[in-house]
Design a protein around this motif. Structure first.
Motif, PDB file in Angstrom:
ATOM      1  N   MET A 143     -26.620  -9.454  17.606  1.00  0.00           N
ATOM      2  CA  MET A 143     -25.711  -8.557  16.946  1.00  0.00           C
ATOM      3  C   MET A 143     -24.559  -9.386  16.372  1.00  0.00           C
ATOM      4  SD  MET A 143     -24.227  -4.981  18.301  1.00  0.00           S
ATOM      5  CE  MET A 143     -22.881  -5.365  19.355  1.00  0.00           C
ATOM      6  N   THR A 144     -24.193  -9.090  15.118  1.00  0.00           N
ATOM      7  CA  THR A 144     -23.106  -9.832  14.488  1.00  0.00           C
ATOM      8  C   THR A 144     -21.807  -9.050  14.617  1.00  0.00           C
ATOM      9  OG1 THR A 144     -23.507  -8.813  12.354  1.00  0.00           O
ATOM     10  CG2 THR A 144     -24.674 -10.855  12.806  1.00  0.00           C
ATOM     11  N   SER A 145     -20.737  -9.770  14.764  1.00  0.00           N
ATOM     12  CA  SER A 145     -19.444  -9.099  14.848  1.00  0.00           C
ATOM     13  C   SER A 145     -18.791  -9.096  13.471  1.00  0.00           C
ATOM     14  CB  SER A 145     -18.537  -9.799  15.865  1.00  0.00           C
ATOM     15  OG  SER A 145     -18.294 -11.116  15.433  1.00  0.00           O
ATOM     16  N   VAL A 146     -18.151  -8.015  13.160  1.00  0.00           N
ATOM     17  CA  VAL A 146     -17.499  -7.871  11.870  1.00  0.00           C
ATOM     18  C   VAL A 146     -16.003  -8.030  12.081  1.00  0.00           C
ATOM     19  CG1 VAL A 146     -17.078  -6.321   9.938  1.00  0.00           C
ATOM     20  CG2 VAL A 146     -19.298  -6.306  11.078  1.00  0.00           C
ATOM     21  N   LYS A 147     -15.419  -8.960  11.344  1.00  0.00           N
ATOM     22  CA  LYS A 147     -13.984  -9.177  11.461  1.00  0.00           C
ATOM     23  C   LYS A 147     -13.261  -8.261  10.478  1.00  0.00           C
ATOM     24  CE  LYS A 147     -14.436 -13.998  12.765  1.00  0.00           C
ATOM     25  NZ  LYS A 147     -14.129 -15.378  12.399  1.00  0.00           N
ATOM     26  N   PRO A 148     -12.231  -7.572  10.921  1.00  0.00           N
ATOM     27  CA  PRO A 148     -11.482  -6.726   9.989  1.00  0.00           C
ATOM     28  C   PRO A 148     -10.747  -7.581   8.967  1.00  0.00           C
ATOM     29  CG  PRO A 148     -10.394  -6.782  12.116  1.00  0.00           C
ATOM     30  CD  PRO A 148     -11.688  -7.533  12.263  1.00  0.00           C
ATOM     31  N   ARG A 149     -10.727  -7.076   7.732  1.00  0.00           N
ATOM     32  CA  ARG A 149     -10.025  -7.798   6.681  1.00  0.00           C
ATOM     33  C   ARG A 149      -8.520  -7.626   6.861  1.00  0.00           C
ATOM     34  NH1 ARG A 149     -12.024  -5.592   1.226  1.00  0.00           N
ATOM     35  NH2 ARG A 149     -12.472  -3.742   2.419  1.00  0.00           N
ATOM     36  N   PRO A 150      -7.779  -8.678   6.677  1.00  0.00           N
ATOM     37  CA  PRO A 150      -6.328  -8.528   6.789  1.00  0.00           C
ATOM     38  C   PRO A 150      -5.799  -7.689   5.624  1.00  0.00           C
ATOM     39  CG  PRO A 150      -6.887 -10.741   6.075  1.00  0.00           C
ATOM     40  CD  PRO A 150      -8.180 -10.040   6.390  1.00  0.00           C
ATOM     41  N   ARG A 151      -4.898  -6.813   5.927  1.00  0.00           N
ATOM     42  CA  ARG A 151      -4.324  -5.945   4.902  1.00  0.00           C
ATOM     43  C   ARG A 151      -2.956  -6.480   4.506  1.00  0.00           C
ATOM     44  NH1 ARG A 151      -5.776   0.192   6.804  1.00  0.00           N
ATOM     45  NH2 ARG A 151      -7.998  -0.165   7.029  1.00  0.00           N
ATOM     46  N   GLY A 152      -2.635  -6.311   3.239  1.00  0.00           N
ATOM     47  CA  GLY A 152      -1.332  -6.727   2.757  1.00  0.00           C
ATOM     48  C   GLY A 152      -0.281  -5.715   3.158  1.00  0.00           C
ATOM     49  N   PRO A 153       0.949  -6.051   2.915  1.00  0.00           N
ATOM     50  CA  PRO A 153       2.023  -5.118   3.272  1.00  0.00           C
ATOM     51  C   PRO A 153       1.957  -3.863   2.398  1.00  0.00           C
ATOM     52  CG  PRO A 153       2.886  -6.957   2.010  1.00  0.00           C
ATOM     53  CD  PRO A 153       1.436  -7.263   2.304  1.00  0.00           C
ATOM     54  N   VAL A 154       2.350  -2.753   2.983  1.00  0.00           N
ATOM     55  CA  VAL A 154       2.354  -1.488   2.266  1.00  0.00           C
ATOM     56  C   VAL A 154       3.627  -1.430   1.429  1.00  0.00           C
ATOM     57  CG1 VAL A 154       2.416   1.009   2.514  1.00  0.00           C
ATOM     58  CG2 VAL A 154       1.059  -0.370   4.099  1.00  0.00           C
ATOM     59  N   ALA A 155       3.447  -1.114   0.157  1.00  0.00           N
ATOM     60  CA  ALA A 155       4.606  -1.046  -0.738  1.00  0.00           C
ATOM     61  C   ALA A 155       4.834   0.397  -1.171  1.00  0.00           C
ATOM     62  CB  ALA A 155       4.375  -1.921  -1.960  1.00  0.00           C
ATOM     63  N   GLU A 156       6.054   0.814  -1.218  1.00  0.00           N
ATOM     64  CA  GLU A 156       6.397   2.160  -1.661  1.00  0.00           C
ATOM     65  C   GLU A 156       6.534   2.150  -3.176  1.00  0.00           C
ATOM     66  OE1 GLU A 156      10.337   4.807  -1.422  1.00  0.00           O
ATOM     67  OE2 GLU A 156       9.495   4.261   0.528  1.00  0.00           O
ATOM     68  N   VAL A 157       5.956   3.160  -3.800  1.00  0.00           N
ATOM     69  CA  VAL A 157       6.022   3.273  -5.255  1.00  0.00           C
ATOM     70  C   VAL A 157       6.717   4.584  -5.585  1.00  0.00           C
ATOM     71  CG1 VAL A 157       4.699   3.399  -7.384  1.00  0.00           C
ATOM     72  CG2 VAL A 157       3.882   1.994  -5.492  1.00  0.00           C
ATOM     73  N   ARG A 158       7.676   4.531  -6.452  1.00  0.00           N
ATOM     74  CA  ARG A 158       8.396   5.738  -6.862  1.00  0.00           C
ATOM     75  C   ARG A 158       8.189   5.954  -8.348  1.00  0.00           C
ATOM     76  NH1 ARG A 158      13.767   6.800  -3.529  1.00  0.00           N
ATOM     77  NH2 ARG A 158      13.022   6.124  -1.517  1.00  0.00           N
ATOM     78  N   TYR A 159       7.980   7.207  -8.710  1.00  0.00           N
ATOM     79  CA  TYR A 159       7.783   7.571 -10.101  1.00  0.00           C
ATOM     80  C   TYR A 159       8.885   8.534 -10.529  1.00  0.00           C
ATOM     81  CZ  TYR A 159       3.113   5.691  -9.398  1.00  0.00           C
ATOM     82  OH  TYR A 159       2.061   4.877  -9.112  1.00  0.00           O
ATOM     83  N   SER A 160       9.195   8.497 -11.787  1.00  0.00           N
ATOM     84  CA  SER A 160      10.196   9.401 -12.329  1.00  0.00           C
ATOM     85  C   SER A 160       9.593  10.789 -12.456  1.00  0.00           C
ATOM     86  CB  SER A 160      10.646   8.905 -13.708  1.00  0.00           C
ATOM     87  OG  SER A 160      11.353   9.915 -14.384  1.00  0.00           O
ATOM     88  N   LEU A 161      10.255  11.791 -11.902  1.00  0.00           N
ATOM     89  CA  LEU A 161       9.761  13.155 -11.970  1.00  0.00           C
ATOM     90  C   LEU A 161       9.679  13.626 -13.424  1.00  0.00           C
ATOM     91  CD1 LEU A 161       8.824  15.736 -10.623  1.00  0.00           C
ATOM     92  CD2 LEU A 161      11.221  16.395 -10.364  1.00  0.00           C
ATOM     93  N   ALA A 162      10.661  13.270 -14.227  1.00  0.00           N
ATOM     94  CA  ALA A 162      10.658  13.674 -15.638  1.00  0.00           C
ATOM     95  C   ALA A 162       9.446  13.094 -16.364  1.00  0.00           C
ATOM     96  CB  ALA A 162      11.951  13.232 -16.307  1.00  0.00           C
ATOM     97  N   ASP A 163       9.120  11.833 -16.069  1.00  0.00           N
ATOM     98  CA  ASP A 163       7.951  11.205 -16.705  1.00  0.00           C
ATOM     99  C   ASP A 163       6.659  11.878 -16.257  1.00  0.00           C
ATOM    100  OD1 ASP A 163       9.632   9.459 -17.990  1.00  0.00           O
ATOM    101  OD2 ASP A 163       9.251   7.777 -16.604  1.00  0.00           O
ATOM    102  N   LEU A 164       6.571  12.192 -14.964  1.00  0.00           N
ATOM    103  CA  LEU A 164       5.369  12.850 -14.450  1.00  0.00           C
ATOM    104  C   LEU A 164       5.196  14.235 -15.058  1.00  0.00           C
ATOM    105  CD1 LEU A 164       5.502  11.896 -10.667  1.00  0.00           C
ATOM    106  CD2 LEU A 164       3.936  11.029 -12.395  1.00  0.00           C
ATOM    107  N   MET A 165       6.290  14.981 -15.182  1.00  0.00           N
ATOM    108  CA  MET A 165       6.222  16.319 -15.760  1.00  0.00           C
ATOM    109  C   MET A 165       5.838  16.261 -17.237  1.00  0.00           C
ATOM    110  SD  MET A 165       6.651  18.291 -13.251  1.00  0.00           S
ATOM    111  CE  MET A 165       6.880  19.871 -14.004  1.00  0.00           C
ATOM    112  N   ALA A 166       6.354  15.275 -17.958  1.00  0.00           N
ATOM    113  CA  ALA A 166       6.004  15.119 -19.370  1.00  0.00           C
ATOM    114  C   ALA A 166       4.524  14.779 -19.518  1.00  0.00           C
ATOM    115  CB  ALA A 166       6.862  14.029 -20.007  1.00  0.00           C
TER     116      ALA A 166
END
Length: 61
Positions: free
Chosen positions: A1-24
Motif C-alpha cells: 500500500m502506498t502512502s499519499v502525502k498531502p500537498r502543502p497549501r499556500g496561505p489563505v488570502a482575503e479578497v475584497r470586491y467593490s460592491l458598486a462594481d459587482l452590482m454594475a
C-alpha cells in the motif's frame, strides 16, 4: 500500500470586491441577451416538470 502525502497549501488570502462594481456587472449580465435566454430556458424547463392536473373519466352508470 502506498502512502499519499498531502500537498502543502499556500496561505489563505482575503479578497475584497467593490460592491458598486459587482452590482454594475450583475446589472449588465441581467440585461444581456444570454441571460434572457437562460431565463427563457428555465421557464420552459419548469413547464416540463409542472404538476399536471389529473383528469378523471366520468363514472359509468
Amino acid at each position: 500500500m502506498t502512502s499519499v502525502k498531502p500537498r502543502p497549501r499556500g496561505p489563505v488570502a482575503e479578497v475584497r470586491y467593490s460592491l458598486a462594481d459587482l452590482m454594475a456587472e450583475l446589472d449588465a449580465e441581467r440585461n444581456s441577451s444570454s441571460m434572457a435566454m437562460e431565463k427563457l430556458d428555465q421557464q420552459e424547463i419548469g413547464k416540463l416538470f409542472k404538476n399536471k392536473t389529473t383528469r378523471r373519466a366520468k363514472p359509468k352508470k
